[in-house]
Design a protein around this motif. Structure first.
Motif, PDB file in Angstrom:
ATOM      1  N   ASP A   9     -15.951 -46.663 107.302  1.00  0.00           N
ATOM      2  CA  ASP A   9     -16.342 -46.098 106.005  1.00  0.00           C
ATOM      3  C   ASP A   9     -16.199 -44.581 106.083  1.00  0.00           C
ATOM      4  O   ASP A   9     -16.862 -43.918 106.872  1.00  0.00           O
ATOM      5  N   VAL A  25     -19.984 -41.537 103.936  1.00  0.00           N
ATOM      6  CA  VAL A  25     -21.392 -41.970 103.956  1.00  0.00           C
ATOM      7  C   VAL A  25     -22.303 -40.751 104.080  1.00  0.00           C
ATOM      8  O   VAL A  25     -21.879 -39.657 104.475  1.00  0.00           O
ATOM      9  N   THR A  83     -26.013 -49.741 109.249  1.00  0.00           N
ATOM     10  CA  THR A  83     -24.573 -49.630 108.998  1.00  0.00           C
ATOM     11  C   THR A  83     -23.793 -50.408 110.049  1.00  0.00           C
ATOM     12  O   THR A  83     -22.877 -51.169 109.733  1.00  0.00           O
ATOM     13  N   VAL A 123     -17.940 -44.446 111.047  1.00  0.00           N
ATOM     14  CA  VAL A 123     -18.147 -43.808 109.750  1.00  0.00           C
ATOM     15  C   VAL A 123     -17.822 -42.321 109.828  1.00  0.00           C
ATOM     16  O   VAL A 123     -17.837 -41.725 110.903  1.00  0.00           O
ATOM     17  N   ASP A 153     -15.162 -44.018  95.757  1.00  0.00           N
ATOM     18  CA  ASP A 153     -16.396 -44.810  95.905  1.00  0.00           C
ATOM     19  C   ASP A 153     -16.689 -45.567  94.620  1.00  0.00           C
ATOM     20  O   ASP A 153     -17.565 -45.175  93.839  1.00  0.00           O
ATOM     21  N   SER A 180     -17.621 -45.283 100.652  1.00  0.00           N
ATOM     22  CA  SER A 180     -18.575 -45.952  99.763  1.00  0.00           C
ATOM     23  C   SER A 180     -19.639 -45.058  99.139  1.00  0.00           C
ATOM     24  O   SER A 180     -20.211 -45.401  98.124  1.00  0.00           O
ATOM     25  N   ALA A 225     -22.424 -44.711 100.694  1.00  0.00           N
ATOM     26  CA  ALA A 225     -23.690 -45.323 101.148  1.00  0.00           C
ATOM     27  C   ALA A 225     -24.610 -44.210 101.625  1.00  0.00           C
ATOM     28  O   ALA A 225     -24.192 -43.260 102.278  1.00  0.00           O
ATOM     29  N   PRO A 255     -27.737 -47.892 103.045  1.00  0.00           N
ATOM     30  CA  PRO A 255     -26.661 -48.183 103.990  1.00  0.00           C
ATOM     31  C   PRO A 255     -26.821 -49.612 104.518  1.00  0.00           C
ATOM     32  O   PRO A 255     -27.940 -50.091 104.702  1.00  0.00           O
ATOM     33  N   ASN A 274     -22.577 -51.368 102.267  1.00  0.00           N
ATOM     34  CA  ASN A 274     -21.264 -50.725 102.077  1.00  0.00           C
ATOM     35  C   ASN A 274     -20.185 -51.713 101.618  1.00  0.00           C
ATOM     36  O   ASN A 274     -19.340 -51.373 100.796  1.00  0.00           O
ATOM     37  N   GLN A 296     -18.394 -52.804  98.078  1.00  0.00           N
ATOM     38  CA  GLN A 296     -17.298 -52.137  97.373  1.00  0.00           C
ATOM     39  C   GLN A 296     -15.978 -52.911  97.447  1.00  0.00           C
ATOM     40  O   GLN A 296     -15.115 -52.750  96.590  1.00  0.00           O
TER      41      GLN A 296
END
Ligand code: ARG
Length: 427
Positions: A86, A89, A121, A129, A292, A341, A343, A348, A351, A354
């Protein structure tokens, strides 16, 4: 040998021999289905051999012999895929406290939200991330604590404080002047900008985030309006690239997006109101878009109860659906896209919600997963380490029940998570 020497030898061995033993640990993963993201196909009956924290090799079940006493993970009734990535975040935030509510948390409290959010996460299947914007260098502390094994979490690339103009989206505009409140990354003009980027680098930031336009969640910024000048943006890119750091630009508005692309950023975040010219520019420059497109539903649904300012809800109504339409157009045009995302704005761990939106707005399930694996790895600058299940890569491996190519939403319920050869979830 004196007792002190003996102690030294023993304690050195405990450290070095322990690492050696961990490096030698071999695990055989039996994958009923294995998603080959690089070639865009689903393989069946594969075996992944993990040695230490890396993948040693993969092959068909018939080509690899598993020794009788081997350490085996049986995922023959599941789909195995690379750990998800991701690119956008905010782990340091409390998703229940936006707007004025956010002022109550200290930097150490934010870091502890970060620890809890990092675990959520990771166990949701996101093994890497990019955290885009944090105060007090809490993001660097969290990244280092995870790497040191103090707290479980994904691999992190972090920015430190995001750069922004005085009073802009990356500033904090909630309080009147007597509180002298401003965000750490506020930097106007070339020398303040260069100094902030140098300071971020000094304390360990991996990349730069800046705000090219106003935003939804900030007070008093116009979501469509450009903030930094083109010249300032070019300075941000030059100083960052000179230090081998990539640049992510927050930009919703049409002109700000184009200025950021012209300045040479590596990714545009949100990209909500990108027009056809902006799409062409991103194509020509190879700029990634990180859009996002789930978070809008969450913001509008939670509303003022979560602390979102009334003006933020108004602004969200302007950009939410427009951003989804832009996503469809940009994808159809062939712009490079990486999964991101936001998040942290929402809890979190959610995610993966999406993915269904990315499919609804034009991607195939395979393309959506590629955005969160090989393409994200490329934008991160870690293409040989994460984002695929291949010999030499980190053993970042997840599994889901069912087939995500038939139903992308199975990614919302990850059953198995391995990061660097260690298992964090198995059920
Ligand atoms: N942090 C972003 C901002 O305040 C969130 C935008 C969320 N909305 C959206 N449609 N992506 O601008």
């Amino acid at each position: 040998m004196g007792s002190k020497t003996r102690y030294l030898v023993l304690s050195t061995c405990l450290v070095i021999c322990g690492q050696f033993a961990a490096a030698q640990q071999i695990t055989y993963i039996k994958a009923g289905r294995l998603l080959d993201v690089a070639d865009g196909r689903m393989l069946t009956d594969r075996i992944i051999v993990v040695r230490g924290d890396r993948i040693e090799r993969t092959g068909s079940a018939s080509s690899i012999d598993i020794p009788a006493d081997a350490n085996v993970v049986d995922l023959s009734d599941a789909t195995v895929l690379p750990g998800l990535i991701d690119m956008h975040v905010h782990l340091m935030s409390d998703p229940d406290a936006h707007g004025y509510k956010s002022l109550a948390a200290s930097v150490p409290r934010n870091a502890l939200f970060g620890a809890a959010n990092a675990r959520r996460t990771l166990t949701a299947g996101f093994t890497t991330v990019r955290n885009v914007g944090a105060g007090g260098y809490a993001d660097i502390a969290l990244r280092d604590a995870i790497n040191h094994g103090d707290v479980p979490g994904p691999r992190m690339r972090v920015t430190g404080p995001a750069l922004g103009i005085t009073g802009g989206h990356c500033d904090n505009n909630l309080l009147p002047p007597r509180f002298e409140s401003f965000a750490e990354g506020v930097a106007d003009g070339p020398w303040e900008i260069r100094k902030q980027i140098r300071e971020n680098a000094k304390y360990g930031a991996d990349l730069t985030k800046f705000c090219a336009t106003g935003g939804v969640l900030s007070k008093g910024t116009s979501v469509g309006k450009q903030q930094y000048t083109l010249q300032e943006m070019a300075t941000i890119v030059a100083e960052s690239h000179q230090r081998d750091r990539k640049v992510a630009a927050h930009a919703h508005g049409t002109e700000g997006i184009k200025a950021a692309i012209e300045a040479g950023v590596d990714s545009v975040e949100h990209a909500s109101l990108i027009d056809d010219e902006g799409i062409r520019m991103a194509l020509d420059a190879g700029t990634f878009l990180v859009m996002d497109i789930y978070v809008s539903d969450y913001i509008l649904e939670k509303g003022e109860a979560a602390g979102f300012l009334p003006e933020s809800l108004q602004k969200e109504l302007k950009v939410g659906q427009a951003q989804r339409n832009s996503f469809r157009r940009a994808h159809e045009a062939g712009v490079r896209m990486a999964f991101g995302s936001d998040a942290g704005v929402y809890p979190p761990g959610m995610n993966a919600r999406q993915f269904a939106y990315m499919v609804q707005y034009g991607m195939t399930p395979m393309e959506a997963i590629q955005a969160a694996t090989i393409h994200a790895a490329e934008l991160l600058g870690w293409p040989r380490d994460v984002g695929a299940i291949e010999a030499g890569m980190y053993a970042d491996i997840i599994a889901v029940k069912g087939n995500p190519l038939d139903d992308i939403r199975v990614l919302e319920d990850v059953r198995f998570v391995m990061k660097g050869g260690e298992i964090y979830r198995q059920r």
